[in-house]
Each structure stands twice: as C-alpha cells, then as structure tokens.
Design an enzyme around this catalytic site. Structure first.
Site, short mmCIF file in Angstrom:
data_model
loop_
_atom_site.label_atom_id
_atom_site.label_comp_id
_atom_site.label_asym_id
_atom_site.label_seq_id
_atom_site.Cartn_x
_atom_site.Cartn_y
_atom_site.Cartn_z
N TYR A 178 0.85 -1.18 0.00
CA TYR A 178 0.00 0.00 0.00
C TYR A 178 0.89 1.24 0.00
O TYR A 178 1.96 1.24 0.62
CB TYR A 178 -0.92 0.00 1.21
N ILE A 200 -8.60 -5.25 2.33
CA ILE A 200 -8.77 -5.29 3.78
C ILE A 200 -8.83 -3.90 4.39
O ILE A 200 -8.67 -3.73 5.60
CB ILE A 200 -7.65 -6.12 4.46
N HIS A 201 -9.07 -2.88 3.57
CA HIS A 201 -9.19 -1.51 4.06
C HIS A 201 -10.55 -0.92 3.70
O HIS A 201 -10.68 0.27 3.48
CB HIS A 201 -8.08 -0.64 3.48
N GLY A 202 -11.55 -1.78 3.63
CA GLY A 202 -12.88 -1.30 3.32
C GLY A 202 -13.14 -1.09 1.85
O GLY A 202 -14.14 -0.49 1.47
N GLU A 203 -12.25 -1.62 0.98
CA GLU A 203 -12.49 -1.51 -0.45
C GLU A 203 -13.65 -2.44 -0.84
O GLU A 203 -13.73 -3.56 -0.38
CB GLU A 203 -11.24 -1.91 -1.24
#
Length: 367
Positions: A105, A216-219
């Site tokens: 990221y 895993i970051h709300g995508e």
C-alpha cells in the site's frame, strides 16, 4: 454498526492498552507499536511487521516466538508513520539486522522505505519487503502492483521461522520473498465495514450479490458475482486461484480460509468443507490448513481463500512452531521463550500509558 469505543479518536490507543494488558507476558508497548516481552537472542534476525489497525490478529497479534519480533501499529486503515516504524524497528533489532514487512500500500511503502533508510543510517542492517498475494488487484504480469491481504500471514510465518532457525538477514529476506512468490489470495464480501465513530459503513453490497476481489481496508471489490451457496463459492475461489499455480509447483499446498471480521466460524467451517472437496478433486495435498480470523477488516462480512504452493523449505517454515497472542502452531522448546532474557535493557515492564512516538530525528535506540 460502529465498533464499540469510548472516544473514537482514541480507538487504537485504547485497544492496544487493553491488548497489552491481557498479553503482558508476551508483548510490551514501545513508541509506535509492540515488541516481544521476552526478546529473542541478539544474534537472531528480527522480523517486524506492520500496517494500519482494524486487521486483528494482524499485526500486533502475531508477535511472538516463531513469528514476528515486533509490530508497528497505525491508525485504522492508515499507514503507521515513519517515526513509528523506526521506533519499533530499532526496539526489535538485535545484532543480525531487521526485516520489515507490510502489505503493498502506498503509505506503507513510503513510510517503511524511509524507516529502513533511517535505520541503516543508525547502523542497523535493515531491509523492507511488501506482500503481493491479492490476485484481484492486478493481473499476473503486474504482480508488483498487487495488494497484500491474508497472504501477509504466510510471508510473516516464513520469515519468522527462518529467523528462528538462525538464518542470516539475506536468508530471511529470501525466505519471505519465496513465500510471497508462492502465495495467492482472493477475497469476497457479503457486506461492508464501519469505522469507529461512523454512522454508516464504508460500502454496502446489494442484495443478491457478493463483492468479489475485496481488500482489507474497506475496499468494495473489483466486481460482483451472484450470491451463491458455499459449494459454489468454494468452486469460484479455488478455480480462480488454481489459474495462478506457479510453474513447477508440486501438489502440496498450505491453505488459509480467512474470515474478514463478521463471518461466523460455523459459516467458515461449512465453506471449508466445500473448499477441501474442491482441492481434493484437483489432486492437491493440504498441509496444516488454518481456518478462522487471521487478517480482518474491522467488521466486514466476508472471507478470503489463500493457497500456498509448498516446497521443502516452505513446508518446513509453514509447519514450524509459533506462539503468539493470536496464532499458535506446534510446540516450542521450553527454553525458547527465555532465550534472550539476559539481554540488558530489553525486558522492561509494560508502560502504563500509551507512549507518544518520537520523530524520525529523535527516535531513541532500541530498548
């Protein structure tokens, strides 16, 4: 619904204080994250993992013998600062150097690269590596653009096991790179997640579909597929991952079926039954599979499937003992936890309060 909190702005600090109080025999706070409460020998390469919060057990939950030596902890879905990474890296490092590992990221890559460079300026032999297991985030000919998701755990495990064997820094780096090259993951969401203090989820999944290729970051994922049964979902996940079987890979695989935060374990067990049947039908031999919450995304409903094509080294590292607050495998020798107990200055008691991370310029020496 929003996660339980007192002050959403202090969600990470409060969670870490509670976590360290519960596991004070295994971890202790340092500015920017946690390290092992009982250090490894100074001659052992240190493996430091990290990223934003909201992914427990990643990242602080996998600090312990056989796995990570420290974890850098950022805010929810936010990269830790360079100062935090320098602080934890310096605290965890002994005389053999440190390997820092994150997902792929932009914020993590920037801040951990700067931290690696700063540690090198301070005389610490440091290396940085990113995990790129998510097959949905970029095509096979652009692997360097792929995200790191649940396959993070596989790479952490290989690096930690190699370090515990006494491997050099170059050898630990090679172990992590090899694990990353043999690991593939695909995720699916049934519903979105909600940030602390927020009154609505980051995204929603329409009725009658699943979100395919979630991070895993709300995508929300790269596409949608019709909602289906467990057996149909198993077929979709397994068949897609088998398309990326590495050249020359044998039949033995490690498998992770990972819940993203809100999917019940019983649901994962139903799905695992179908996944196992699909893998058996493909002629694959499953080695010590893990099913449960391993790399989560707050309260996202969904799951991911990870396949790791094993060879002799990867199988040894995958099955090697590990003991951390959130992940255990095998049995460690009785003396291993105390191996570094004599290292002066590395067994201080847990701080009573959450420490403030120093800047890159004034981050102190390893503790």
């Amino acid at each position: 619904m929003s996660p339980l909190a007192d002050d959403p702005a202090r969600f990470v600090e409060d969670a870490l204080e509670g976590f360290v109080d519960l596991y004070r025999d295994q971890v202790r706070l340092v500015p920017g994250g946690v390290v092992r409460a009982v250090p490894a020998p100074r001659s052992q390469v240190a493996v430091v993992v990290g990223g934003g919060s909201g992914h427990y057990p990643a990242f602080c939950g996998v600090v312990g013998p056989g796995l990570a030596h420290g974890a850098v902890v950022g805010n929810v879905f936010t990269s830790p600062s360079t100062a935090d990474a320098v602080s934890v890296g310096a605290a965890a490092a002994g005389d053999a150097g440190v390997l820092m590992i994150t997902g792929n990221y932009a914020g993590d890559v920037m801040n951990f690269t700067l931290a690696r460079d700063e540690l090198r300026r301070r005389g610490v032999d440091a290396h940085f590596l990113v995990v790129t297991d998510d097959v949905a985030s970029a095509p096979a000919d652009e692997v360097d653009k792929r995200r790191g998701i649940a396959g993070d755990l596989v790479v952490f495990k290989a690096a930690g096991a190699a370090a515990a064997e006494g491997a050099s820094l170059d050898e630990v780096v090679a172990a992590a790179e090899h694990a990353n090259a043999r690991t593939r993951t695909l995720g699916v969401a049934f519903d979105g997640c909600t940030l602390p203090g927020a009154d609505a989820p980051l995204f929603t999944v329409p009725d009658g579909v699943f979100g395919l290729g979630v991070g895993i970051h709300g995508e929300p994922g790269i596409g949608e597929v019709p909602a289906c049964t467990a057996s149909e979902l198993a077929g979709l996940l397994v068949d897609r991952l088998l398309q990326e079987r590495p050249e020359g890979a044998g039949p033995r695989v490690a498998v992770l079926l990972n819940g993203l935060g809100r999917t019940k374990y019983e649901e994962l067990f139903v799905l695992w039954r179908a996944v196992r049947a699909r893998l058996d039908a493909a002629g694959l031999e499953v080695v010590q599979p893990d099913v449960g919450e391993l790399v989560t995304s707050l309260d996202m409903a969904g799951c991911s499937l990870t396949l790791v094509w094993l060879d002799e080294d990867l199988e040894r590292w995958w099955t090697a003992p590990a003991q951390t607050p959130a992940y255990r495998k095998g049995a460690l020798p009785a003396a291993s936890d105390a191996a570094g107990a004599g290292d002066a200055g590395r067994d201080a008691a847990v701080d009573d309060a959450w420490p403030t991370a120093p800047s890159v310029d004034d981050a102190g020496p390893r503790v």
